[in-house]
Each structure stands twice: as structure tokens, then as C-alpha cells.
Design a protein around this motif. Structure first.
Motif, PDB file in Angstrom:
ATOM      1  N   LEU A   1       0.798  -1.292   0.095  1.00  0.00           N
ATOM      2  CA  LEU A   1      -0.011  -0.110   0.055  1.00  0.00           C
ATOM      3  C   LEU A   1       0.859   1.407   0.122  1.00  0.00           C
ATOM      4  O   LEU A   1       0.535   2.209  -0.510  1.00  0.00           O
ATOM      5  CB  LEU A   1      -1.059  -0.038   1.321  1.00  0.00           C
ATOM      6  CG  LEU A   1      -2.078  -0.993   1.043  1.00  0.00           C
ATOM      7  CD1 LEU A   1      -2.688  -1.285   2.660  1.00  0.00           C
ATOM      8  CD2 LEU A   1      -3.068  -0.470   0.072  1.00  0.00           C
ATOM      9  N   LYS A   2       1.907   1.080   0.716  1.00  0.00           N
ATOM     10  CA  LYS A   2       2.923   2.287   0.704  1.00  0.00           C
ATOM     11  C   LYS A   2       3.376   2.593  -0.651  1.00  0.00           C
ATOM     12  O   LYS A   2       3.744   3.568  -0.833  1.00  0.00           O
ATOM     13  CB  LYS A   2       3.958   2.010   1.890  1.00  0.00           C
ATOM     14  CG  LYS A   2       4.818   3.123   2.101  1.00  0.00           C
ATOM     15  CD  LYS A   2       5.865   2.819   3.098  1.00  0.00           C
ATOM     16  CE  LYS A   2       6.820   4.131   3.357  1.00  0.00           C
ATOM     17  NZ  LYS A   2       7.894   3.742   4.251  1.00  0.00           N
ATOM     18  N   GLU A   3       3.853   1.293  -1.353  1.00  0.00           N
ATOM     19  CA  GLU A   3       4.641   1.535  -2.674  1.00  0.00           C
ATOM     20  C   GLU A   3       3.784   2.016  -3.761  1.00  0.00           C
ATOM     21  O   GLU A   3       3.985   2.859  -4.666  1.00  0.00           O
ATOM     22  CB  GLU A   3       5.134   0.204  -2.923  1.00  0.00           C
ATOM     23  CG  GLU A   3       6.518  -0.142  -2.237  1.00  0.00           C
ATOM     24  CD  GLU A   3       6.835  -1.720  -2.624  1.00  0.00           C
ATOM     25  OE1 GLU A   3       6.153  -2.365  -3.559  1.00  0.00           O
ATOM     26  OE2 GLU A   3       7.980  -2.011  -1.814  1.00  0.00           O
ATOM     27  N   MET A   4       2.487   1.790  -3.140  1.00  0.00           N
ATOM     28  CA  MET A   4       1.204   2.271  -4.286  1.00  0.00           C
ATOM     29  C   MET A   4       1.075   3.700  -4.166  1.00  0.00           C
ATOM     30  O   MET A   4       0.086   4.282  -4.767  1.00  0.00           O
ATOM     31  CB  MET A   4       0.039   1.319  -4.220  1.00  0.00           C
ATOM     32  CG  MET A   4       0.076   0.080  -4.528  1.00  0.00           C
ATOM     33  SD  MET A   4      -1.348  -1.073  -4.387  1.00  0.00           S
ATOM     34  CE  MET A   4      -2.751  -0.295  -5.486  1.00  0.00           C
ATOM     35  N   GLY A   5       1.349   4.250  -2.858  1.00  0.00           N
ATOM     36  CA  GLY A   5       1.344   5.773  -2.499  1.00  0.00           C
ATOM     37  C   GLY A   5       0.135   5.676  -1.977  1.00  0.00           C
ATOM     38  O   GLY A   5      -0.606   7.122  -1.926  1.00  0.00           O
ATOM     39  N   LEU A   6      -0.501   5.040  -1.275  1.00  0.00           N
ATOM     40  CA  LEU A   6      -1.794   5.208  -0.752  1.00  0.00           C
ATOM     41  C   LEU A   6      -2.026   5.297   0.662  1.00  0.00           C
ATOM     42  O   LEU A   6      -2.903   6.101   1.306  1.00  0.00           O
ATOM     43  CB  LEU A   6      -2.789   3.801  -1.198  1.00  0.00           C
ATOM     44  CG  LEU A   6      -3.000   3.562  -2.703  1.00  0.00           C
ATOM     45  CD1 LEU A   6      -3.434   2.139  -2.628  1.00  0.00           C
ATOM     46  CD2 LEU A   6      -3.901   4.539  -2.947  1.00  0.00           C
ATOM     47  N   VAL A   7      -0.962   5.080   1.359  1.00  0.00           N
ATOM     48  CA  VAL A   7      -0.818   5.248   2.926  1.00  0.00           C
ATOM     49  C   VAL A   7       0.763   5.832   2.996  1.00  0.00           C
ATOM     50  O   VAL A   7       1.561   5.584   2.327  1.00  0.00           O
ATOM     51  CB  VAL A   7      -0.914   3.773   3.734  1.00  0.00           C
ATOM     52  CG1 VAL A   7      -2.425   3.709   3.485  1.00  0.00           C
ATOM     53  CG2 VAL A   7      -0.081   2.859   3.176  1.00  0.00           C
ATOM     54  N   THR A   8       0.737   6.367   4.332  1.00  0.00           N
ATOM     55  CA  THR A   8       2.142   6.870   4.656  1.00  0.00           C
ATOM     56  C   THR A   8       2.403   5.741   5.851  1.00  0.00           C
ATOM     57  O   THR A   8       1.917   5.072   6.472  1.00  0.00           O
ATOM     58  CB  THR A   8       2.013   8.314   5.544  1.00  0.00           C
ATOM     59  OG1 THR A   8       0.943   8.168   6.571  1.00  0.00           O
ATOM     60  CG2 THR A   8       1.396   9.263   4.500  1.00  0.00           C
ATOM     61  N   GLU A   9       3.789   6.111   6.181  1.00  0.00           N
ATOM     62  CA  GLU A   9       4.493   5.156   7.459  1.00  0.00           C
ATOM     63  C   GLU A   9       3.705   5.164   8.674  1.00  0.00           C
ATOM     64  O   GLU A   9       3.619   4.429   9.358  1.00  0.00           O
ATOM     65  CB  GLU A   9       5.812   5.383   7.559  1.00  0.00           C
ATOM     66  CG  GLU A   9       6.610   4.457   8.451  1.00  0.00           C
ATOM     67  CD  GLU A   9       6.638   2.757   8.024  1.00  0.00           C
ATOM     68  OE1 GLU A   9       6.537   2.235   8.950  1.00  0.00           O
ATOM     69  OE2 GLU A   9       6.565   2.686   6.743  1.00  0.00           O
ATOM     70  N   SER A  10       3.400   6.534   9.002  1.00  0.00           N
ATOM     71  CA  SER A  10       2.668   6.601  10.288  1.00  0.00           C
ATOM     72  C   SER A  10       1.267   6.275  10.185  1.00  0.00           C
ATOM     73  O   SER A  10       0.884   5.641  11.211  1.00  0.00           O
ATOM     74  CB  SER A  10       2.291   8.370  10.452  1.00  0.00           C
ATOM     75  OG  SER A  10       1.755   8.897   9.415  1.00  0.00           O
ATOM     76  N   GLN A  11       0.507   6.075   9.212  1.00  0.00           N
ATOM     77  CA  GLN A  11      -0.713   5.662   8.980  1.00  0.00           C
ATOM     78  C   GLN A  11      -0.558   3.925   9.139  1.00  0.00           C
ATOM     79  O   GLN A  11      -1.289   3.510   9.891  1.00  0.00           O
ATOM     80  CB  GLN A  11      -1.436   5.898   7.707  1.00  0.00           C
ATOM     81  CG  GLN A  11      -1.879   7.188   7.355  1.00  0.00           C
ATOM     82  CD  GLN A  11      -2.378   7.494   6.107  1.00  0.00           C
ATOM     83  OE1 GLN A  11      -1.856   7.191   5.280  1.00  0.00           O
ATOM     84  NE2 GLN A  11      -3.764   8.331   6.273  1.00  0.00           N
ATOM     85  N   ILE A  12       0.564   3.386   8.641  1.00  0.00           N
ATOM     86  CA  ILE A  12       0.610   2.039   8.795  1.00  0.00           C
ATOM     87  C   ILE A  12       0.972   1.729  10.254  1.00  0.00           C
ATOM     88  O   ILE A  12       0.379   0.583  10.782  1.00  0.00           O
ATOM     89  CB  ILE A  12       1.886   1.383   8.029  1.00  0.00           C
ATOM     90  CG1 ILE A  12       1.364   1.430   6.500  1.00  0.00           C
ATOM     91  CG2 ILE A  12       2.196   0.178   8.372  1.00  0.00           C
ATOM     92  CD1 ILE A  12       2.907   1.269   5.620  1.00  0.00           C
ATOM     93  N   GLN A  13       1.888   2.535  10.901  1.00  0.00           N
ATOM     94  CA  GLN A  13       2.183   2.315  12.444  1.00  0.00           C
ATOM     95  C   GLN A  13       0.977   2.554  13.474  1.00  0.00           C
ATOM     96  O   GLN A  13       0.676   1.544  14.282  1.00  0.00           O
ATOM     97  CB  GLN A  13       3.148   3.252  12.966  1.00  0.00           C
ATOM     98  CG  GLN A  13       4.645   2.969  12.148  1.00  0.00           C
ATOM     99  CD  GLN A  13       5.235   1.437  12.194  1.00  0.00           C
ATOM    100  OE1 GLN A  13       4.966   1.105  13.222  1.00  0.00           O
ATOM    101  NE2 GLN A  13       5.528   0.954  11.112  1.00  0.00           N
ATOM    102  N   GLU A  14       0.156   3.184  13.036  1.00  0.00           N
ATOM    103  CA  GLU A  14      -1.332   3.284  13.748  1.00  0.00           C
ATOM    104  C   GLU A  14      -2.105   2.096  13.697  1.00  0.00           C
ATOM    105  O   GLU A  14      -2.819   1.713  14.590  1.00  0.00           O
ATOM    106  CB  GLU A  14      -1.779   4.827  13.070  1.00  0.00           C
ATOM    107  CG  GLU A  14      -1.258   5.816  13.892  1.00  0.00           C
ATOM    108  CD  GLU A  14      -2.043   7.305  13.213  1.00  0.00           C
ATOM    109  OE1 GLU A  14      -2.934   6.990  12.383  1.00  0.00           O
ATOM    110  OE2 GLU A  14      -1.259   8.336  13.150  1.00  0.00           O
ATOM    111  N   ALA A  15      -2.277   1.742  12.315  1.00  0.00           N
ATOM    112  CA  ALA A  15      -3.017   0.486  12.292  1.00  0.00           C
ATOM    113  C   ALA A  15      -2.517  -0.836  13.014  1.00  0.00           C
ATOM    114  O   ALA A  15      -3.142  -1.563  13.429  1.00  0.00           O
ATOM    115  CB  ALA A  15      -3.037   0.290  10.651  1.00  0.00           C
ATOM    116  N   LEU A  16      -1.130  -0.780  12.871  1.00  0.00           N
ATOM    117  CA  LEU A  16      -0.601  -1.878  13.544  1.00  0.00           C
ATOM    118  C   LEU A  16      -0.702  -1.975  15.034  1.00  0.00           C
ATOM    119  O   LEU A  16      -0.880  -2.822  15.736  1.00  0.00           O
ATOM    120  CB  LEU A  16       0.862  -1.884  13.368  1.00  0.00           C
ATOM    121  CG  LEU A  16       1.556  -2.342  11.743  1.00  0.00           C
ATOM    122  CD1 LEU A  16       2.929  -2.245  11.440  1.00  0.00           C
ATOM    123  CD2 LEU A  16       1.053  -3.764  11.583  1.00  0.00           C
ATOM    124  N   ALA A  17      -0.683  -0.656  15.536  1.00  0.00           N
ATOM    125  CA  ALA A  17      -1.012  -0.432  17.022  1.00  0.00           C
ATOM    126  C   ALA A  17      -2.485  -0.888  17.337  1.00  0.00           C
ATOM    127  O   ALA A  17      -2.758  -1.771  18.263  1.00  0.00           O
ATOM    128  CB  ALA A  17      -0.807   0.973  17.616  1.00  0.00           C
TER     129      ALA A  17
END
Length: 574
Positions: A16-32
Motif C-alpha cells: 500500500l505504501k509503494e502504491m502511494g496510498l498510505v504513509t508510514e505513520s498510518q501503517i504504524q497506527e493501524a499496527l497499534a
């Protein structure tokens, strides 16, 4: 090797990050969030509006290495469209996009439903590969390319062309057919297509059973919806051997054995919903009668609020379920929903601090958190022996499918006396009769008196279709059929279903339960010890406020949920 592939598969967040759809911070929030409450990271990102459902579909396709197709820009040739029938396309929600080298490529809305591809290979009899498209484009393409509903009559017309093919394989006598010919018959394309359509149409119409019945001059196909049998367009009589062979192949049972009854199972995945078909064959004078019991988890309301219980009856049932020990019985004829009622009640108690074990024949509903054991008579595992094992498993609640003999009844009483809640079923017409039935099995009245806490008797009646419900004035004869006089129902409103597309012009859609809840009190316990008759126990139960099945049915009629005819059919006047 499989593990190496799994390790090399990219993480969804990185895709999703490589597709430019999310940022690293959004991924970390979702992982939390995932660490806190579990769940798939893609679903969490959709919930948080970081990505759309279509974004997730395309990312999952990339992760699985599947081709992504844009159906809106494709012109699919008619010869490719014809590879998948309208009924299969609509039920499985797939669109064929390419057919090359005997390999069909179909577009799916959900790349995680890979079992759909297995089902299509089985149904279509050639290799199928999956591609991914957005949900909206799949729905639009189905409407564009399959705007007509295929019917059994349409397929029967095609079958006329296969008459010679089937006739060549038919034996001169009913006993002389060889295994190779039966296997060939089971794989004739029009026969497979007809059977697939019958199964899919029955499932779409919410059938609980599908009957294939050979007679001397005809071959009937019927299915049961909301407890009533309806006849489908009958296939030609000469196809009965081909159809029964095909069903037996699908159920993985011996196609050569036509002298003995057999049992099998067919597993399908319809639009992502698992469907189990329990197959039973029975040899008759004119061929094998085959009945398929449809276990569709989408139709099962394992929720006490959906059963049709009135508020006061619900309170009684919940009070029985929270007793520290004792036996609770659910009674009624086969197919009246006894198991569903007990499971719905069990689900209310299914929590981390309660150990629940069940013994069933067969296990119909798979519920997380409950230990479920199938009965296997051929291996010596019966209800009574299962309960003996259960007592060593430290349970709080035991469900045993049926008390059908003295040994099972004695084990239920022993389990109850040692501090367990025991739930089971019994075949009796009403709640008071259950007490007499237990004594008839040979159980001592003083043991029944010490352990029996409550009896739930029930019936199922068809629910008026909410889409076409209308008020009407019943005839005096109809009112009298309920055992009440016209003057007793003055001011009451009555309803029926007019018939519409949603209910197939029947006027009913779905079913609800009507109940007789008998909670055992001191007066009833004393009557049991004194050997009171069923009628005396029934009279006492009415005095303490236990409504009869007929009275519960009348209340459902007055509430506009069902009709006079349904209650008169399902219950007896006292």
C-alpha cells in the motif's frame, strides 16, 4: 518450499505504501490497533478511512500475484461469456474475461476467496485462473453481460440435444450398467449444468432440503422452503441415473453401489459463504431417491432475539440457562428448530469463564469457543458414552443431541447431580408430555424430580412477508379453526401476504418459533412424585402461567407476524 514462498510474499502495508496510498505513520497506527484488538491490517485501514475498499482489493491482488483487470474498458467476446452460465456468474459474482488453451480467466471482486476458483473448476470441468477487479465493476459487468436469469427450463431445452449421448450409455437392464459408463454419465456437460443450476436456484430460494425422486413414469425434483415442499420443473425420466451418479461423484460416495443407502457430503462456497450439503441416498423400486439437506450458515439465526420469543418467555429461557445445574429439555418434532434454539441460548453463555461441550449427530453449526464432538455409532461413540467422556473434561454446560434411551437419560441425570447444566432434546408434542416420556424411558420419578429444571416445546410457523403484508378480514370458519369464537377476537387485526417478487408470490418469507416454556416449580415436582397424569400436569402448568403452543401462536397472529392458517396447521387445540 511453501514456507519460502510465504516469507517472500510482501507485507500488505508495504504494498500500500509503494502504491502511494498510505504513509508510514498510518501503517504504524493501524499496527497499534491490530496489536490491541486483532484483525486484518487492511480492514483496519479501511475502517480508519485511510484507503478505500477498492484500494484494498487491488493491494490484495498484488500481494497474491494476481492479474488486475479493468472490466469497464473490456469488451468480452460472447463465446467467453457463454463459458459461465448466468446463475453461476450471479451466485459466485465472477465475470469470465478470457479463454485460451482450455484455461478460463475470471475476474473476482475478492481475491481472498480462492475457494471460489476451486468450485468453478469443479463445476465447469476445466482449468480456471483468477484475476481481480473492483466490486462495482464486477456488479456492473454481471448486469451488462448476464441481464437474463437462466432457468431450469432453459437448460432442459439444451438437454434434448444430449438425449442420444445419455441413451448410448444407458444399460439394457437396471442392474447391468458398468462403473465406466456411470462415470461417463456423471460427467456429461448438460447434466452437470442442470444439476449445478438446480442446486444454485434452491440455495438462492433458501431451501432447507432438495429431493430427487424417481417414479415409474417421471423423475421429480422438489425443494423445501420454510417447511413446505415445492416442485421444480421435472427433468426427463431417463436422466435419473446420470443425475444420481453426478450427485454421488460430488458427494464422494460409491457410484457403483445402488443396493444400499449411503451418506455423503458436498461442500460449496457461494459468494464467500460456506454451504454444506448433507447427501442421503435410498434405493427404491424405480431407482435411487436422493435428498440433500442444505446447511446454509447465512440463514441460521443463532441469536435468542431472532427466534420469536416474547419478552416474558425470553426471561424464562435465560433464567434456565443461568441455573447452576439441572436438565433443560427442548421438545418438538424433527425439523422444528430445537437445536437452533439450544445453540442460540448456549451462545449467550459462551464466554471465557464457561466450558461448554456438545455431542451431536451430526455437528450442524461450528461455533468458536464451544467444544463440539460428532457422534460416530460405527466407532462405538453414542450419546451415552460421549457423556461419560464429557464428565472427565471438566465442563460447566453439556449439550447432548437427543435423549433417546434409558442409558443417555441416566447419564444426563448423573451429570446434572454432579453440578452440570445439561441441555438436550426430546421428541414429544408438548412440554407436559416430556415428563411422561422420561418416565416411559425407565427413569425414576424421584431422579427426574431432582434434576429437571425446565422444558421448552416449540413449533415453526411461516412468517408473513413484510414486503407484501396486508390487513384482511378472516372468515368465521377460519377463526373457529383456531379454537376461538368470533366474539373473542373482536377488535383484533389480521394480516396475510399478498404475494410479491421477494417471496416468489407465496406470501411468506422466513419462519419464526412459537413456544411453550414450562419452568418446573415445587407444585409440579410434587405431582411428579405422586405419579400425576400428563393431563393433570398440563392443567397445573396453565395455572402457573405456562402458555400453550396454540396460545403463543394466537399472540403471533395478533402481532401480525403469521397467519391463522399457519398456527392451525402447526398446533393442536387443547
Amino acid at each position: 518450499m511453501a514456507q519460502d514462498v510465504e516469507h517472500r510474499k510482501k507485507l500488505l502495508g508495504r504494498i500500500l505504501k509503494e502504491m502511494g496510498l498510505v504513509t508510514e505513520s498510518q501503517i504504524q497506527e493501524a499496527l497499534a490497533v491490530q496489536r490491541e484488538r486483532g484483525g486484518a491490517i487492511g480492514e483496519i485501514l479501511v475502517e480508519r478511512n485511510a484507503i478505500t475498499r477498492d484500494d484494498l482489493t487491488l493491494a490484495l491482488a498484488s500481494q497474491a500475484g494476481m492479474e488486475v483487470v479493468n472490466l469497464d474498458d473490456l469488451q468480452i467476446p460472447p463465446e467467453v461469456v457463454s463459458r459461465v452460465s448466468p446463475s453461476i456468474a450471479q451466485v459466485y459474482r465472477v465475470v469470465p474475461v478470457r479463454f485460451r488453451n482450455n484455461v478460463l480467466t475470471v475476474a473476482l471482486a475478492d481475491p481472498t476467496h480462492l475457494k471460489t476458483l476451486d468450485d468453478l473448476r469443479f463445476l465447469l470441468n476445466y482449468e480456471v485462473e483468477g484475476a481481480v477487479a473492483t466490486e462495482a465493476s464486477v456488479d456492473t459487468a454481471i448486469q451488462t453481460y448476464y441481464n437474463t436469469q437462466e432457468t431450469v427450463a432453459d437448460v432442459l431445452g439444451e438437454l434434448e440435444e444430449a438425449v442420444g449421448e445419455v441413451a448410448d450409455l444407458m444399460p439394457e437392464t437396471s442392474q447391468s450398467i458398468d462403473l465406466e459408463s456411470m462415470a461417463e454419465m456423471a460427467n456429461i456437460a448438460p447434466v452437470r449444468k442442470l444439476l449445478n443450476l438446480i442446486l444454485l436456484q434452491a440455495i438462492q430460494d433458501r431451501a432447507s432440503d432438495i429431493h430427487f425422486e424417481p417414479f415409474e413414469d417421471e423423475y421429480k425434483v422438489r425443494y423445501r422452503v420454510d417447511g413446505v415442499l415445492y416442485e421444480m420443473v421435472p427433468p426427463p425420466k431417463h436422466l435419473h441415473l446420470a443425475i444420481s451418479s453426478r450427485l454421488k461423484v460430488m458427494a464422494r460416495i460409491d457410484i457403483a453401489e445402488r443396493r444400499l443407502p449411503q451418506d455423503g457430503r458436498i461442500e460449496l462456497d457461494i459468494s464467500g459463504n460456506p454451504i454444506d450439503l448433507r447427501v442421503s441416498t435410498l434405493p427404491t423400486m424405480f431407482g435411487e431417491s436422493i435428498v440433500l439437506r442444505v446447511l446454509d450458515r447465512r440463514l441460521v439465526a443463532l441469536d435468542v432475539n431472532e427466534l420469536g420469543l416474547r419478552r416474558d418467555d425470553m426471561d424464562k429461557v435465560m433464567d434456565l440457562m443461568y441455573r447452576p445445574n439441572g436438565i433443560v429439555l427442548c421438545t418438538g418434532p424433527t425439523g422444528c428448530g430445537k437445536t437452533t434454539t439450544l445453540y442460540a441460548a448456549l451462545k449467550e453463555r459462551n464466554e471465557i469463564g464457561v466450558k461448554i461441550i456438545t455431542a451431536e449427530d451430526p455437528v450442524e453449526y461450528d461455533i468458536e469457543g464451544i467444544m463440539q464432538m460428532p457422534i460416530r455409532p460405527e466407532a462405538g461413540v453414542e450419546f451415552a458414552s460421549a457423556m461419560r467422556f464429557f464428565l472427565r473434561q471438566d465442563p460447566d454446560i453439556i449439550l447432548v443431541g437427543e435423549i433417546r434411551d434409558l442409558e443417555t437419560g441416566e447419564m444426563a441425570i448423573q451429570a446434572s447431580l454432579t453440578g452440570h447444566v445439561v441441555l438436550s432434546t426430546l421428541h414429544t408434542n408438548d412440554a407436559p408430555t416430556a415428563i411422561t416420556r422420561l418416565i416411559d424411558l425407565g427413569l425414576e420419578p424421584y431422579l427426574i424430580n431432582a434434576t429437571l429444571e425446565g422444558i421448552i416445546a416449540q413449533r415453526l410457523v411461516r412468517r408473513i412477508c413484510p414486503n407484501c403484508r396486508e390487513e384482511y378480514e378472516p372468515t368465521p370458519e377460519a377463526i373457529l379453526s383456531l379454537g376461538v369464537r368470533p366474539e373473542d377476537v373482536e377488535g383484533k387485526k389480521f394480516y396475510r401476504g399478498r404475494g410479491c417478487d421477494r417471496c416468489n408470490s407465496i406470501g411468506y418469507y422466513g419462519r419464526l418459533g412459537i413456544f411453550e416454556i414450562l419452568v418446573i416449580n415445587d407444585e409440579l415436582r410434587e405431582m411428579m412424585l405422586q405419579g400425576a397424569s400428563t393431563q393433570e400436569i398440563r392443567s397445573a402448568s396453565r395455572r402457573i402461567g405456562c402458555r400453550s403452543l396454540r396460545q403463543s401462536g394466537l399472540l403471533a397472529v395478533y402481532d401480525g407476524l403469521t397467519t391463522i392458517e399457519e398456527v392451525a396447521r402447526a398446533t393442536l387445540a387443547e
